[in-house]
Write a protein that holds these residues in place. Structure first.
Motif, PDB file in Angstrom:
ATOM      1  N   VAL A 142       0.814  -1.192   0.107  1.00 25.99           N
ATOM      2  CA  VAL A 142       0.099   0.011   0.041  1.00 25.99           C
ATOM      3  C   VAL A 142       0.920   1.156   0.004  1.00 25.99           C
ATOM      4  O   VAL A 142       0.478   2.314  -0.668  1.00 25.99           O
ATOM      5  CB  VAL A 142      -0.999  -0.028   1.373  1.00 25.99           C
ATOM      6  N   ALA A 143       2.020   1.137   0.638  1.00 29.90           N
ATOM      7  CA  ALA A 143       2.766   2.374   0.938  1.00 29.90           C
ATOM      8  C   ALA A 143       3.449   2.601  -0.537  1.00 29.90           C
ATOM      9  O   ALA A 143       3.507   3.701  -1.096  1.00 29.90           O
ATOM     10  CB  ALA A 143       4.084   2.304   1.889  1.00 29.90           C
ATOM     11  N   PHE A 144       3.803   1.365  -1.224  1.00 34.18           N
ATOM     12  CA  PHE A 144       4.490   1.589  -2.481  1.00 34.18           C
ATOM     13  C   PHE A 144       3.481   2.196  -3.478  1.00 34.18           C
ATOM     14  O   PHE A 144       3.979   3.158  -4.452  1.00 34.18           O
ATOM     15  CB  PHE A 144       4.949   0.177  -2.829  1.00 34.18           C
ATOM     16  N   VAL A 145       2.297   1.951  -3.674  1.00 31.88           N
ATOM     17  CA  VAL A 145       1.148   2.438  -4.523  1.00 31.88           C
ATOM     18  C   VAL A 145       1.122   3.849  -4.256  1.00 31.88           C
ATOM     19  O   VAL A 145       0.899   4.728  -5.006  1.00 31.88           O
ATOM     20  CB  VAL A 145       0.116   1.652  -4.483  1.00 31.88           C
ATOM     21  N   ASP A 146       0.814   4.244  -2.860  1.00 35.51           N
ATOM     22  CA  ASP A 146       0.748   5.563  -2.410  1.00 35.51           C
ATOM     23  C   ASP A 146       1.887   6.489  -2.970  1.00 35.51           C
ATOM     24  O   ASP A 146       1.741   7.577  -3.543  1.00 35.51           O
ATOM     25  CB  ASP A 146       0.590   5.655  -0.968  1.00 35.51           C
ATOM     26  N   LEU A 147       3.170   5.765  -2.721  1.00 35.57           N
ATOM     27  CA  LEU A 147       4.507   6.585  -3.158  1.00 35.57           C
ATOM     28  C   LEU A 147       4.380   6.984  -4.444  1.00 35.57           C
ATOM     29  O   LEU A 147       4.607   8.021  -5.075  1.00 35.57           O
ATOM     30  CB  LEU A 147       5.431   5.926  -2.627  1.00 35.57           C
ATOM     31  N   LEU A 148       4.259   6.099  -5.323  1.00 36.17           N
ATOM     32  CA  LEU A 148       4.230   6.225  -7.020  1.00 36.17           C
ATOM     33  C   LEU A 148       2.789   7.085  -7.324  1.00 36.17           C
ATOM     34  O   LEU A 148       3.218   8.197  -8.203  1.00 36.17           O
ATOM     35  CB  LEU A 148       3.726   4.931  -7.488  1.00 36.17           C
ATOM     36  N   ASP A 149       1.992   7.315  -6.613  1.00 31.93           N
ATOM     37  CA  ASP A 149       0.810   8.327  -6.877  1.00 31.93           C
ATOM     38  C   ASP A 149       1.239   9.698  -6.341  1.00 31.93           C
ATOM     39  O   ASP A 149       0.828  10.566  -7.063  1.00 31.93           O
ATOM     40  CB  ASP A 149      -0.610   7.736  -5.915  1.00 31.93           C
ATOM     41  N   ARG A 150       1.937   9.669  -5.242  1.00 35.08           N
ATOM     42  CA  ARG A 150       2.290  11.171  -4.711  1.00 35.08           C
ATOM     43  C   ARG A 150       3.101  11.803  -5.682  1.00 35.08           C
ATOM     44  O   ARG A 150       3.517  13.054  -5.796  1.00 35.08           O
ATOM     45  CB  ARG A 150       3.080  11.018  -3.447  1.00 35.08           C
ATOM     46  N   ILE A 151       4.158  10.897  -6.385  1.00 37.77           N
ATOM     47  CA  ILE A 151       5.361  11.424  -6.999  1.00 37.77           C
ATOM     48  C   ILE A 151       4.727  11.764  -8.654  1.00 37.77           C
ATOM     49  O   ILE A 151       5.835  12.119  -9.329  1.00 37.77           O
ATOM     50  CB  ILE A 151       6.583  10.641  -6.966  1.00 37.77           C
ATOM     51  N   GLN A 152       3.766  11.728  -8.796  1.00 41.90           N
ATOM     52  CA  GLN A 152       3.285  11.918 -10.321  1.00 41.90           C
ATOM     53  C   GLN A 152       3.639  13.061 -10.913  1.00 41.90           C
ATOM     54  O   GLN A 152       3.990  13.309 -11.982  1.00 41.90           O
ATOM     55  CB  GLN A 152       1.656  11.636 -10.283  1.00 41.90           C
ATOM     56  N   SER A 153       3.592  14.230 -10.236  1.00 41.17           N
ATOM     57  CA  SER A 153       3.600  15.582 -10.469  1.00 41.17           C
ATOM     58  C   SER A 153       5.260  15.851 -10.434  1.00 41.17           C
ATOM     59  O   SER A 153       5.634  17.173 -10.672  1.00 41.17           O
ATOM     60  CB  SER A 153       2.747  16.434  -9.846  1.00 41.17           C
ATOM     61  N   CYS A 154       6.019  15.278  -9.972  1.00 41.79           N
ATOM     62  CA  CYS A 154       7.321  15.394  -9.674  1.00 41.79           C
ATOM     63  C   CYS A 154       8.185  15.654 -10.860  1.00 41.79           C
ATOM     64  O   CYS A 154       7.724  14.950 -12.100  1.00 41.79           O
ATOM     65  CB  CYS A 154       8.164  14.272  -8.644  1.00 41.79           C
ATOM     66  N   GLY A 155       9.429  16.000 -11.278  1.00 42.30           N
ATOM     67  CA  GLY A 155      10.352  16.025 -12.188  1.00 42.30           C
ATOM     68  C   GLY A 155      10.624  14.484 -12.324  1.00 42.30           C
ATOM     69  O   GLY A 155      10.608  13.866 -11.748  1.00 42.30           O
ATOM     70  N   MET A 156      11.061  14.359 -13.745  1.00 45.52           N
ATOM     71  CA  MET A 156      11.437  13.026 -14.247  1.00 45.52           C
ATOM     72  C   MET A 156      12.617  12.479 -13.566  1.00 45.52           C
ATOM     73  O   MET A 156      12.623  11.298 -13.067  1.00 45.52           O
ATOM     74  CB  MET A 156      11.792  13.197 -15.692  1.00 45.52           C
ATOM     75  N   ASP A 157      13.493  13.216 -13.072  1.00 43.71           N
ATOM     76  CA  ASP A 157      14.780  12.594 -12.340  1.00 43.71           C
ATOM     77  C   ASP A 157      14.480  12.334 -11.093  1.00 43.71           C
ATOM     78  O   ASP A 157      14.701  10.792 -10.704  1.00 43.71           O
ATOM     79  CB  ASP A 157      15.813  13.608 -12.297  1.00 43.71           C
ATOM     80  N   LEU A 158      13.502  12.852 -10.221  1.00 43.49           N
ATOM     81  CA  LEU A 158      13.019  12.452  -8.903  1.00 43.49           C
ATOM     82  C   LEU A 158      12.203  11.144  -9.077  1.00 43.49           C
ATOM     83  O   LEU A 158      12.289  10.282  -8.241  1.00 43.49           O
ATOM     84  CB  LEU A 158      12.338  13.487  -8.041  1.00 43.49           C
ATOM     85  N   ARG A 159      11.175  11.130 -10.078  1.00 44.55           N
ATOM     86  CA  ARG A 159      10.521  10.152 -10.277  1.00 44.55           C
ATOM     87  C   ARG A 159      11.303   8.898 -10.404  1.00 44.55           C
ATOM     88  O   ARG A 159      11.004   7.745  -9.807  1.00 44.55           O
ATOM     89  CB  ARG A 159       9.522  10.435 -11.419  1.00 44.55           C
ATOM     90  N   MET A 160      11.976   8.778 -11.306  1.00 40.03           N
ATOM     91  CA  MET A 160      12.981   7.534 -11.646  1.00 40.03           C
ATOM     92  C   MET A 160      13.736   6.988 -10.533  1.00 40.03           C
ATOM     93  O   MET A 160      13.794   5.801 -10.345  1.00 40.03           O
ATOM     94  CB  MET A 160      13.833   7.996 -12.944  1.00 40.03           C
ATOM     95  N   LYS A 161      14.356   7.933  -9.906  1.00 42.76           N
ATOM     96  CA  LYS A 161      15.299   7.782  -8.691  1.00 42.76           C
ATOM     97  C   LYS A 161      14.271   7.047  -7.604  1.00 42.76           C
ATOM     98  O   LYS A 161      14.749   5.911  -7.014  1.00 42.76           O
ATOM     99  CB  LYS A 161      15.879   9.026  -8.123  1.00 42.76           C
ATOM    100  N   THR A 162      13.245   7.754  -7.566  1.00 40.04           N
ATOM    101  CA  THR A 162      12.162   7.013  -6.314  1.00 40.04           C
ATOM    102  C   THR A 162      11.776   5.700  -6.660  1.00 40.04           C
ATOM    103  O   THR A 162      11.618   4.686  -5.737  1.00 40.04           O
ATOM    104  CB  THR A 162      10.941   8.227  -6.133  1.00 40.04           C
TER     105      THR A 162
END
Length: 372
Positions: free
Chosen positions: A51-71
């Protein structure tokens, strides 16, 4: 961040602290969320980590590409701990259980397979159901409830559950035995803790005298049998049981080929269609994210694993039908009278002599097959 935060027992995963707006998530917000996942993993809370993983992916949708890929790299690496601790493919298996009932190519193929099987089993005397890849017995339980609701339960039923997971088999036996008792159905369960391709000649011989009215069910399980020769041998062994019917549901793509370029082309078309179907479904963003998580490990398996370790070895529907004919199976007359409900909105339905297919924009995505 102080090391003490990672070990602070009072600190809880970010889900319990309320949502962080996507626009507010930055580099310093990601580590606490990853630590929340890690703490769930350390205390063997697989559901919490998921659940935490799904929530994390949802929260970073609007972040920059670099941070999304790193996360995503760090989060996916953490999730590997779950499969390592609880058995390879556990997370993917859990995703399958939640995903298959809602994703149209799987839902429709499995639903039609179930409808076919219901018609075959209703009011039968001494019926034997051999279920390949029975898991925890959920599908068989649903089948019995449906038959009971229509007052068409078989007179008696023996279920032979074939599955390598002994824990799942034990759960299936307990669930189905309890359900059958409540329904007043004379019932026996026989557990076969093995992969179907690993059954010995003696084990196959032991299955043949179990009954004269044998029905074989294999829903999204036979494509895990690797290698053309092995798969064909399994089909021949199933035919040797002299079943009144073999009912299977399978996706349709050529992932069995050893040609990487061919697998890539088929994977691109198949999973591209899956993503397009997801985009058309009326589901939440969280559900869409979960579905994409389900496909991710499959794509890695299809394109990045050695031949002897690949599990997602899809075949095309025409090749399945050819294999079944070569094994001695023929179309089952009862297929045409089953309630093959047309796909609503997204998929098209085609009815053949031995299968019901489901397609998207001209591409076959899955099928339910009934032969004897």
């Amino acid at each position: 961040m102080p090391d003490s935060l990672a070990r602070d027992d009072r600190w809880t995963p970010p889900l319990s602290a309320g949502r962080v707006k996507p626009a507010d998530v930055g580099e310093n917000d990601v580590l606490p969320m990853l630590l929340g996942m890690a703490r769930c993993i350390e205390r063997s809370d697989e559901d919490g980590a998921f659940v935490a993983f799904v929530d994390l992916l949802d929260r970073i949708q609007s972040c920059g590409m670099d941070l999304r890929m790193k996360t995503q790299c760090f989060a996916q690496a953490l999730l590997k701990n779950i499969d390592w601790k609880t058995g390879h493919g556990t997370l993917h298996g859990a995703l399958f259980e939640s995903h298959a009932d809602r994703f149209p190519p799987m839902e429709l193929a499995a639903g039609v397979a179930g409808t076919i099987l219901e018609g075959l089993l209703e009011r039968r005397e001494d019926a034997v159901l051999v279920d390949v890849g029975i898991g925890n017995g959920g599908r068989v339980a649903g089948l019995l409830r449906s038959l009971a609701g229509r007052g068409t339960l078989p007179r008696s039923l023996t279920v032979v559950g074939i599955d390598p997971a002994e824990g799942a088999l034990a759960e299936a036996e307990a669930t189905l035995s309890s359900l059958a008792s409540g329904l007043g159905l004379p019932f026996r369960f026989r557990a076969v803790p093995s992969r179907v391709e690993s059954l010995t000649a003696a084990q196959w011989d032991g299955l043949r005298p179990i009954g004269s009215r044998i029905f074989v069910n294999a829903v999204f399980s036979l494509h895990h049998v690797g290698g053309n020769g092995t798969r064909d041998a399994v089909l021949r062994n199933l035919k040797s049981l002299k079943p009144e019917a073999l009912v299977i549901a399978e996706p349709s793509a050529d992932f069995e080929s050893e040609d990487l370029l061919l697998r890539l082309a088929h994977a691109w078309r198949y999973y591209g269609a899956c993503f397009s179907i997801l985009d058309r479904m009326d589901i939440s963003q969280e559900e869409r994210t979960m579905a994409r998580m389900f496909f991710g490990p499959e794509i890695v398996d299809v394109l990045g694993m050695p031949a002897d370790l690949r599990g997602e070895r899809f075949d095309t529907v025409p090749r399945w039908l050819s294999r079944l004919r070569d094994a001695g199976f023929r179309p089952h007359a009862d297929l045409c009278r089953t309630a093959a409900r047309p796909a609503e909105g997204i998929l098209e339905t085609t009815l053949g002599a031995d299968h019901v297919g489901f397609g998207f924009e001209g591409q076959v995505m899955s099928a339910a097959i009934c032969v004897r």
